[in-house]
Design an enzyme around this catalytic site. Structure first.
Site: not given
Ligand code: DGP
Length: 142
Positions: A96, A100, A93-94
């Site tokens: 980004v 993190h 589910g990653q």
């Molecule tokens: P994952 O699915 O583990 O890759 O979660 C990525 C998380 O990153 C998701 O919960 C939303 C968050 N996210 C995505 N884009 C941005 C952004 O531009 N700013 C912030 N603060 N969070 C973001």
């Protein structure tokens, strides 16, 4: 640079975010799409994609920051508990591609499940299979 990750741009100040912690090797900010008030992301400053890519000093700093933040987040929003998770790879589910850790405040009766509920089913493994898997894991440790 065009190929920087979203999280690098947040750390650099090029993208807005509510930053809650900055250390030498890690940073943390509120998730833009929170699953609960206070949902926080903790990231290494350098854009390692997977946990396995991060050197020991980076992963240590990352989890030290998680240890610092988890109770702070929980207390700040008066939560009852915390789910800490890491979607490590696209199949998990990653979305980004910058390592993190999610810190998600939990509340009695919030309707969410445990980490176990992330899986749709459980494998039925024999004792022999468990031993074999354990042996293989031990053999892969570097
Ligand atoms: P994952 O699915 O583990 O890759 O979660 C990525 C998380 O990153 C998701 O919960 C939303 C968050 N996210 C995505 N884009 C941005 C952004 O531009 N700013 C912030 N603060 N969070 C973001």
């Amino acid at each position: 640079m065009a190929d920087r990750t979203i999280f690098e741009r947040i750390i650099d100040g090029a993208l807005p975010a509510t930053i809650v912690l900055e250390t030498e090797r890690a940073a943390a900010f509120l998730d833009a799409n929170p699953l609960a008030p206070g949902h926080t992301l903790v990231v290494p400053r350098e854009p390692y994609e997977r946990l396995r890519d991060a050197p020991a000093e980076v992963s240590s700093s990352l989890f030290e920051a998680v240890r610092t933040l988890a109770p702070a987040v929980e207390d700040a929003v008066d939560a009852d508990a915390t789910t800490i998770g890491l979607n490590d790879g696209t199949a998990a589910g990653q979305e980004v591609p910058h390592l993190h850790v999610h810190i998600i405040p939990r509340f009695e009766g919030d309707g969410g499940g445990s980490i176990h509920t992330a899986m749709g089913s459980r494998p039925d493994l024999s004792d022999e299979e468990m031993i074999d898997i354990g042996d293989r894991i031990a053999a892969h440790i570097e």
